[in-house]
Design an enzyme around this catalytic site. Structure first.
Site, PDB file in Angstrom:
ATOM      1  N   ASP A 306       0.819  -1.220   0.000  1.00  0.00           N
ATOM      2  CA  ASP A 306       0.000   0.000   0.000  1.00  0.00           C
ATOM      3  C   ASP A 306       0.853   1.270   0.000  1.00  0.00           C
ATOM      4  OD1 ASP A 306      -2.327   1.481   0.037  1.00  0.00           O
ATOM      5  OD2 ASP A 306      -2.547   1.397   2.207  1.00  0.00           O
ATOM      6  N   GLU A 309       2.172   4.967  -4.306  1.00  0.00           N
ATOM      7  CA  GLU A 309       2.132   5.844  -5.508  1.00  0.00           C
ATOM      8  C   GLU A 309       3.419   6.633  -5.669  1.00  0.00           C
ATOM      9  OE1 GLU A 309      -0.295   5.604  -3.152  1.00  0.00           O
ATOM     10  OE2 GLU A 309      -1.390   4.191  -4.408  1.00  0.00           O
ATOM     11  N   ASP A 419      -9.160   3.054  -2.371  1.00  0.00           N
ATOM     12  CA  ASP A 419     -10.142   3.571  -1.406  1.00  0.00           C
ATOM     13  C   ASP A 419     -11.421   4.078  -2.067  1.00  0.00           C
ATOM     14  OD1 ASP A 419      -8.108   2.995   0.280  1.00  0.00           O
ATOM     15  OD2 ASP A 419      -7.569   5.071   0.721  1.00  0.00           O
TER      16      ASP A 419
HETATM   17  C1  GLC Z   1      -4.937   3.200   2.645  1.00  0.00           C
HETATM   18  C2  GLC Z   1      -5.406   1.914   1.986  1.00  0.00           C
HETATM   19  C3  GLC Z   1      -6.493   1.270   2.798  1.00  0.00           C
HETATM   20  C4  GLC Z   1      -5.988   1.032   4.222  1.00  0.00           C
HETATM   21  C5  GLC Z   1      -5.476   2.324   4.836  1.00  0.00           C
HETATM   22  C6  GLC Z   1      -4.803   2.097   6.175  1.00  0.00           C
HETATM   23  O1  GLC Z   1      -5.932   4.142   2.636  1.00  0.00           O
HETATM   24  O2  GLC Z   1      -5.827   2.142   0.673  1.00  0.00           O
HETATM   25  O3  GLC Z   1      -6.914   0.074   2.219  1.00  0.00           O
HETATM   26  O4  GLC Z   1      -7.011   0.510   4.997  1.00  0.00           O
HETATM   27  O5  GLC Z   1      -4.527   2.918   3.974  1.00  0.00           O
HETATM   28  O6  GLC Z   1      -3.713   1.275   6.039  1.00  0.00           O
END
Ligand code: GLC
Length: 665
Positions: A306, A309, A419
């Site tokens: 995660d 980007e 998200d």
């Molecule tokens: C980002 C991710 C999401 C996750 C959050 C906390 O927003 O896209 O899926 O729950 O981070 O880690």
């Protein structure tokens, strides 16, 4: 046929695996404007443009402008131009059909009949790219050639096709156990519980909070015995903290991104200040990839990558500047100008374009400014993991999906679409994105079912699951602070049990079709127009899809709707599944039909001469029986190619994985 043109001196993205000879003559289909550098293509009124992978709006991309500029933006509203991925492949369906792949890692803009309705233009920040032009008799033929060009897509382990439950805020092992027990007690299928950043010690990668998760290995083992895997998240940034081994090693080895002066570049994400690993540097990639063994050794078999980007909450440098200016502004009587200046300053702190232009990578000893290769960052983080899994566990499939991506990453991992929100429009967006992602090689895909941000409702979640039963990744995930959306938190637990049970029944089909798409470079989710090429009506249908070779789906995506209109391009058999073992069948003629769909049933349509395998319901993939029954629409005969393997190893190409099923009447 694939033709390649090289403009300037492109950065080697490694998106492509075939070596194609460069052409020197004129580029077909596109004109390159010598003054602006723009690539231009006229569009006829009826031309359709498909592709661009993860993006907003429709299956037909015409009428809007899209950017490839991987962005951490949780509001996927219609006016946005880019999401988390950069997938620069599209097909123009005109009298002559052709595909275009712009292999360029910086920001690219695709204006598809937005500024001028009859023009498609492509602009890049600089003119250094490889351009691939692909022609073929049909859109699917063009896609197939493109997919051969970019190489075989990643294969997930079979257990990852089971239902997964996630939520940002499973704070300790007790809570995780409770989730599993609730599923098992309510007899709802479950294969994975996802661990969000809460499992880490103060949001540090490759650490576990020993107070809340005192024995992760023990927990993983205990749950695996119940058929449930734990899937932890890994973030891109590494916390700056003396004594934290990942940080100290990265500093010592010089593996972090640098600022203009050669100092490690400091930005803020969940743990506060972090350094960004330089995933473009081969050695740094190897080093970061090896770190996953910390969790693999504790029995973990899957990950989600995660914030790659990379998401920047702030940069240290810009924050100083913003605070200084805010101090000046606080003394003022804020008026129309200063008020909006203040608001823009604050809003501009995160994911600031200027910040992306102010740090550097070390690529084989060469200093490269980040924005030049921005769209490769998440790809290379995930590649770091994928390459490490190959080294560490060459014979075993590891689940991996990433938020940010570029074409090429599809060989290492799947993606989830980030998200989204608990909005009906995002359920439809999920549906529309599926074929475009498949075109670009992303096959192990899925959205946060029920919606990540905002509060879901029972009907929205049930309708979303009715689409999710068909997507390879079927994961319910929600944000901290939103309404809980585990299935047992709603009134009608029985409806959830039925829908998730149906997923397990459909799994042999979903898996077979997924593997066919992988092994044959085909698509699993197809717009009707890709198959019923002679039927003019289907060109505008964007809320029905073919899933694999045998079935068509037409999910309900409207609040309070008890059904919907469905167009059948040919005679089909409607299947109304009430549970894994109970269904009704009805043959419907081609044409328009109003189809009622209750919240607790799944409706789909079998194409003529086709069939699909059905398994018995199970509480998880590990407990599935191998015996199958078949649902068919055989006039006289229906055939199916069934693909089955052990679900763990990588022996995909074995002849014995295939079985031909024939039903004759
Ligand atoms: C980002 C991710 C999401 C996750 C959050 C906390 O927003 O896209 O899926 O729950 O981070 O880690």
């Amino acid at each position: 046929m694939i033709r390649k043109y090289r403009i300037g001196t492109p950065f080697e993205t490694e998106a492509v695996v075939l070596s194609i000879k460069e052409e020197t003559g004129e580029i077909p289909y596109l004109d390159r404007n010598e003054t602006t550098g723009m690539l231009v293509c006229p569009l006829k009124k009826e031309d359709i443009v498909y592709g661009l992978g993860q993006n907003i709006r429709g299956i037909n991309k015409r009428g809007f402008v899209y950017e490839s500029n991987c962005s951490d933006d949780p509001l996927h509203t219609e006016g946005k131009r880019s999401l988390y991925g950069a997938h620069n492949f599209f097909v123009v369906d005109s009298d002559e059909k052709f595909g275009v792949f712009l292999d360029y890692p910086g920001k690219a803009v695709f204006d598809i009949g937005f500024t001028k309705t009859d023009l498609l233009t492509i602009s890049t920040e600089d003119e250094n790219y490889d351009l691939y032009l692909i022609d073929g008799a049909s859109v699917t033929q063009i896609v197939k050639q493109f997919r051969e060009l970019i190489g075989r897509s990643y294969v997930a382990p079979m257990w990852a096709f089971g239902y997964g439950q996630s939520r940002w805020s499973y704070n300790d092992e007790k809570e995780v156990r409770e989730v599993v027990e609730n599923f098992r007690n309510n007899k709802i299928g479950l294969d994975a519980v996802y661990l969000d950043i809460d499992y880490m010690e103060r949001y540090k990668d490759f650490t576990v909070n020993r107070e809340t998760f005192p024995d992760l290995a023990g927990l993983a083992k205990e749950l695996k015995e119940k058929g449930v895997r734990l899937v932890p998240i890994i973030d891109a940034g590494v916390k700056i903290e003396e004594g934290y081994d990942v940080y100290e090693e990265g500093v010592a080895k010089d593996y972090f991104c640098k600022d203009e002066d050669g100092n490690n570049f400091t930005v803020g994400v969940w743990p506060g200040k972090v350094y960004l690993p330089d995933f473009l540097n081969k050695e740094a990639r190897e080093w970061f990839g090896e770190k996953y063994s910390f969790l693999l050794e504790q029995g973990i078999e899957g990950f989600w990558n995660d914030m790659n980007e990379p998401a920047l909450f702030y940069s240290e440098k810009n924050l100083d500047h913003v605070f200084a200016r805010l101090d000046e502004l606080r003394k003022k009587n804020l008026d129309i100008h200063s008020y909006f200046e203040m608001m823009d300053l604050v809003k501009g702190i995160s994911n600031n374009e200027e910040d992306y232009r102010s740090f550097y990578h070390n690529v084989n000893g060469k200093k490269i400014r980040h924005d030049k290769i921005h769209n490769l960052y998440g790809y290379n983080m995930t590649r770091a993991a994928g390459e490490a899994f190959e080294r560490l566990m060459p014979d075993k499939r590891i689940l991996m999906f990433s938020r940010s991506s570029y074409i090429g990453m599809h060989r290492y991992s799947g993606i989830w679409t980030g998200d989204n929100q608990s909005w009906w429009s995002h359920l439809l967006l999920n549906l529309k994105m599926l074929p475009s992602l498949n075109m670009c090689g992303f096959l192990f895909i899925g959205a946060d079912i029920g919606g990540f941000g905002d509060n879901t409702s029972q009907d929205l979640l049930l309708r979303w699951l009715s689409l999710g039963v068909f997507t390879p990744l079927m994961r319910n995930h929600s944000a901290l602070g939103t309404r809980r959306q585990e299935p047992y938190c709603f009134d009608d637990t029985d409806a959830f049990r039925r829908l998730i049970g149906i997923r397990y029944a459909l799994l042999p089909y979903i898996y077979s079709e997924y593997m066919k798409a992988v092994l044959r470079n085909e698509m699993m989710f197809l717009p009707l127009a890709f198959v019923y090429t002679e039927d003019k009506r289907v060109k505008e249908i964007e809320d029905q899809l073919l899933v694999g070779d045998s079935i068509m789906i037409a999910p309900v995506y409207t609040q309070n709707a008890t059904g919907r209109y469905v167009y059948l391009p040919e005679e089909m058999k409607l299947i109304r599944m009430h549970s894994a073992g109970e269904w009704e069948e009805e043959i419907l003629p081609a044409g328009d039909h109003y189809i009622s769909v209750e919240l607790d049933e799944i409706v789909f349509f079998i194409r003529k001469g086709k069939l699909l395998p059905l398994a018995k319901e199970a509480d998880c993939v590990d407990h599935m029986e191998s015996q199958l029954t078949y649902l068919d629409f055989a006039d006289k005969k229906a055939e199916y190619e069934l693909y089955r393997d052990d679900g763990f190893s990588k022996d995909y190409d074995k002849e014995t994985n295939w079985q031909k099923i024939v039903v004759e009447k």
